[in-house]
Enzyme design. Structure first.
Site, PDB file in Angstrom:
ATOM      1  N   LEU A   1       1.835  -9.540   0.654  1.00 56.45           N
ATOM      2  CA  LEU A   1       0.694  -9.464  -0.249  1.00 56.45           C
ATOM      3  C   LEU A   1       0.814  -8.165  -1.044  1.00 56.45           C
ATOM      4  CD1 LEU A   1      -2.994 -10.320   0.393  1.00 56.45           C
ATOM      5  CD2 LEU A   1      -2.425  -8.130  -0.652  1.00 56.45           C
ATOM      6  N   ILE A   2       0.727  -8.267  -2.357  1.00 54.86           N
ATOM      7  CA  ILE A   2       0.830  -7.108  -3.240  1.00 54.86           C
ATOM      8  C   ILE A   2      -0.450  -7.012  -4.060  1.00 54.86           C
ATOM      9  CG2 ILE A   2       2.195  -5.950  -5.032  1.00 54.86           C
ATOM     10  CD1 ILE A   2       4.563  -7.690  -4.244  1.00 54.86           C
TER      11      ILE A   2
ATOM     12  N   SER B   1       2.193   8.400  -5.794  1.00 55.39           N
ATOM     13  CA  SER B   1       2.541   9.007  -7.074  1.00 55.39           C
ATOM     14  C   SER B   1       3.166  10.354  -6.773  1.00 55.39           C
ATOM     15  CB  SER B   1       1.288   9.201  -7.930  1.00 55.39           C
ATOM     16  OG  SER B   1       1.538  10.040  -9.052  1.00 55.39           O
TER      17      SER B   1
ATOM     18  N   TYR C   1      -7.732  11.918  -9.618  1.00 57.07           N
ATOM     19  CA  TYR C   1      -6.616  11.011  -9.335  1.00 57.07           C
ATOM     20  C   TYR C   1      -5.677  11.623  -8.301  1.00 57.07           C
ATOM     21  CZ  TYR C   1      -2.424   8.169 -10.150  1.00 57.07           C
ATOM     22  OH  TYR C   1      -1.326   7.363  -9.994  1.00 57.07           O
TER      23      TYR C   1
ATOM     24  N   SER D   1      -1.176  -7.512 -12.107  1.00 53.97           N
ATOM     25  CA  SER D   1      -1.332  -8.082 -13.448  1.00 53.97           C
ATOM     26  C   SER D   1      -0.401  -7.439 -14.472  1.00 53.97           C
ATOM     27  CB  SER D   1      -2.782  -7.955 -13.924  1.00 53.97           C
ATOM     28  OG  SER D   1      -3.163  -6.595 -14.037  1.00 53.97           O
ATOM     29  N   SER D   2       0.107  -6.244 -14.173  1.00 56.24           N
ATOM     30  CA  SER D   2       0.992  -5.554 -15.111  1.00 56.24           C
ATOM     31  C   SER D   2       1.770  -4.471 -14.369  1.00 56.24           C
ATOM     32  CB  SER D   2       0.188  -4.918 -16.260  1.00 56.24           C
ATOM     33  OG  SER D   2      -0.683  -3.916 -15.757  1.00 56.24           O
ATOM     34  N   GLY D   3       2.693  -3.830 -15.093  1.00 57.63           N
ATOM     35  CA  GLY D   3       3.346  -2.625 -14.595  1.00 57.63           C
ATOM     36  C   GLY D   3       4.132  -2.797 -13.322  1.00 57.63           C
ATOM     37  N   ILE D   4       4.038  -1.777 -12.468  1.00 58.14           N
ATOM     38  CA  ILE D   4       4.825  -1.754 -11.228  1.00 58.14           C
ATOM     39  C   ILE D   4       4.476  -2.936 -10.341  1.00 58.14           C
ATOM     40  CG2 ILE D   4       5.265  -0.466  -9.109  1.00 58.14           C
ATOM     41  CD1 ILE D   4       4.813   2.111 -10.655  1.00 58.14           C
ATOM     42  N   GLY D   5       3.201  -3.279 -10.235  1.00 52.82           N
ATOM     43  CA  GLY D   5       2.802  -4.378  -9.365  1.00 52.82           C
ATOM     44  C   GLY D   5       3.405  -5.697  -9.789  1.00 52.82           C
TER      45      GLY D   5
END
Length: 281
Positions: free
Chosen positions: A8-9, A141, A154, A13-17
């Site tokens: 499960l990730i 990060s 962040y 919807s975009s990017g690294i995922g």
């Protein structure tokens, strides 16, 4: 025949995922690709079709700040696939500002998604991962190792995630669950674009911080001009997913390794893990 392993990730919807979901499916994993708004799944579905892995990707809604939704999603995954073998915590949200000009509510919101969301999903997944002797992989990060200007909330959240996972790792290992954190640097993705920052307005409202903010924005724009692609940043996630035994800490590029080395001499986390593992055995 044994069924494919299931991962499960979050935040796909975009990017690294998105790239990690495609990479996991290419590696033969049944991939439950979750996102807060499944109306944004078209890019993932298109990429899956182009990669020929659409049959291995299942899109589900998951808001990491919704405890009831988390429990429902995990129950559905195990009911439908019989097991959960890995969790990739990727969902996150940036927050740009300095504390004198940000509200405490802004900071809490950043912590809710970037830290408490990770905690909540990991907690819900652990019983299933214990059963499968699986693993937790969390995208943090370089900002989880080096605090960065105008990223106080962040970076605080990412530091918290790193501390949480470093503390959890030796305990999880006693029940057969591996824990890894993956530290990307700048990645050319929609993560930054999704901030929707009005730079002129930010500078106009920055008061005495305007010169520093302007310098920070100029530096950041330059760094993202040399950013990794999402696929490049996701490759170490897939490596950690498929390795017989993944290290605790992984950076996604040579630049990221050099950057976090400013703070971390123990780049792969083995020294700390060797120390704390002895405390629980």
């Amino acid at each position: 025949m044994t069924s494919p392993k299931t991962v499960l990730i979050t935040g796909t919807s975009s990017g690294i995922g998105l790239a990690a979901a495609i990479g996991a499916a290419r590696a033969g994993w049944t991939t439950v690709a979750t996102m807060r708004d499944t109306g944004k799944a078209d890019a993932l579905r298109k990429a899956a079709a182009e990669a020929g892995v659409e049959d291995l990707i299942q899109v589900k809604r998951l808001d990491v700040t919704d405890p009831t939704g988390i429990a429902t999603c995990l129950d559905e995954v195990v009911a439908e696939h019989g097991h959960l073998d890995a969790l990739v915590n990727n969902a996150g949200a940036a927050q740009v500002g300095t504390i004198e000009q940000s509200s405490v509510e802004d900071v809490r919101a950043a912590m809710e998604v970037n830290f408490f969301g990770v905690v909540a999903v990991t907690r819900a997944a652990l019983p299933h991962l214990r059963a499968s002797k699986g693993r937790v992989i969390t995208v943090t990060s370089v900002g989880g190792a080096v605090g960065q200007p105008f990223n106080e909330a962040y970076c605080a959240a990412k530091f918290a995630v790193e501390g949480f996972m470093q503390s959890l790792a030796p305990v999880a290992a006693t029940v057969g669950v591996g824990v890894t954190v993956v530290e990307p640097g700048a990645v050319a993705s929609e993560f930054v674009a999704n901030l929707g920052l009005d730079v002129p307005a930010l500078l106009a409202a920055a008061g005495p911080y305007a010169p520093a903010l302007q310098a920070y924005i100029a530096r950041t724009q330059k760094s993202f001009g040399n950013a990794q692609t999402p696929a490049e940043a996701a490759a170490p996630i897939v490596d950690a997913l498929t390795a017989d035994r993944a290290p605790f800490r992984v950076q996604t590029s040579a630049w990221a390794r050099d950057f976090v080395a400013t703070t971390l001499a123990d780049l792969d986390g083995s020294a700390v893990q060797s120390l704390t593992d002895s405390w629980v055995r």
